[in-house]
Design an enzyme around this catalytic site. Structure first.
Site, mmCIF file in Angstrom:
data_model
loop_
_atom_site.group_PDB
_atom_site.id
_atom_site.type_symbol
_atom_site.label_atom_id
_atom_site.label_comp_id
_atom_site.label_asym_id
_atom_site.label_seq_id
_atom_site.Cartn_x
_atom_site.Cartn_y
_atom_site.Cartn_z
ATOM 1 C CG ASP A 37 -34.361 -45.172 -7.974
ATOM 2 O OD1 ASP A 37 -33.897 -45.859 -8.903
ATOM 3 O OD2 ASP A 37 -35.366 -44.452 -8.097
ATOM 4 C CG MET A 70 -28.150 -46.338 -9.627
ATOM 5 S SD MET A 70 -29.313 -44.949 -9.569
ATOM 6 C CE MET A 70 -30.641 -45.704 -8.642
ATOM 7 C CG MET A 139 -30.105 -45.251 -16.108
ATOM 8 S SD MET A 139 -31.296 -45.231 -14.764
ATOM 9 C CE MET A 139 -31.397 -43.501 -14.353
#
Ligand code: DX5
Ligand code: ZN
Length: 220
Positions: A37, A70, A139
């Site tokens: 991530d 992200m 998500m």
């Protein structure tokens, strides 16, 4: 069905002081992919892993590095994460001005392309791109932090996406990410997900018995 399920543990819940050892332990425990991530403190309110860290982890395992970006704007960083050793590069459509261009940038690096939908993001954002991508990451929490509660409302979207993919005959993986535990993992599979991401459950349940936790998520 369960033999087709892949488990992608998120190293966000690992001990960052010994990240290399944690990745090796995940491989030994039977992880299929390693979920990484990447957060920029701008697209999401948290900061995590830069390309240098991935580059150092890369020689430790042959497992697929499933890199979830992200970060916004995402285009400037694709080359860096590709060179660092990502195998799958997943981005959020809200993090680019031109989704097709971002897909092209990832393909130019010979990496698999994933697009991620936040819990409130609609399938409409990606439906014109399904012929160009390898994976959709649904998500099931708001991106930014591990350890949040699973949002069951995304199951409907997962089912719908699975139907679209099937009806068009595309070969696209559906990955689900956020709050996956031993109970809801079966709902995610039933809805059509074939790759499960999990951080807290894998690293914290059963006193951190990675092998056992991966097995339960795969079987349940
Ligand atoms: C959230 C991340 C997830 C998260 C999963 O932004 O994309 O990968 O770390 O962790 P758990 O399983 O703890 O929700
Ligand atoms: Zn993720």
């Amino acid at each position: 069905m369960s033999s087709l399920i892949k488990i992608s543990p998120s190293i966000l819940s690992a001990d960052f002081s010994k990240l290399g050892a944690e990745v090796i332990s995940l491989e030994k425990a039977g992880a299929d992919y390693i979920h990484i991530d990447v957060m920029d403190g701008h697209f999401v309110p948290n900061l995590t892993i830069g390309p240098e860290v991935i580059k150092k982890l890369r020689p430790l395992t042959k497992k697929v590095f499933d890199v979830h970006l992200m970060i916004s704007p995402v285009d400037n960083f694709i080359k860096d994460y590709a060179n660092a050793g990502a195998d799958i590069i997943t981005f959020h459509p809200e993090a680019t001005k031109d989704t097709s261009k971002t897909i092209e940038l990832i393909k130019k690096e010979n990496k698999k392309v994933g697009i991620s939908l936040k819990p409130k993001s609609s399938i409409d954002l990606i439906k014109d791109h399904l012929s160009e991508i390898d994976l959709v990451l649904i998500m099931s929490v708001e991106p930014g932090f591990g350890g949040q509660k699973f949002m069951p409302e995304v199951l409907e979207k997962t089912k719908k996406l699975k139907e679209i993919i099937k009806s068009k005959g595309f070969n696209i993986d559906i990955e689900i990410d956020g709050g996956i535990n031993f109970e809801n993992c079966s709902l995610a599979k039933q809805a059509g997900a074939n790759i499960l991401v999990s951080g807290s459950t894998i690293f914290k349940e059963n006193k951190g018995d990675l092998k056992k936790n991966i097995e339960i998520l795969r079987k349940n």
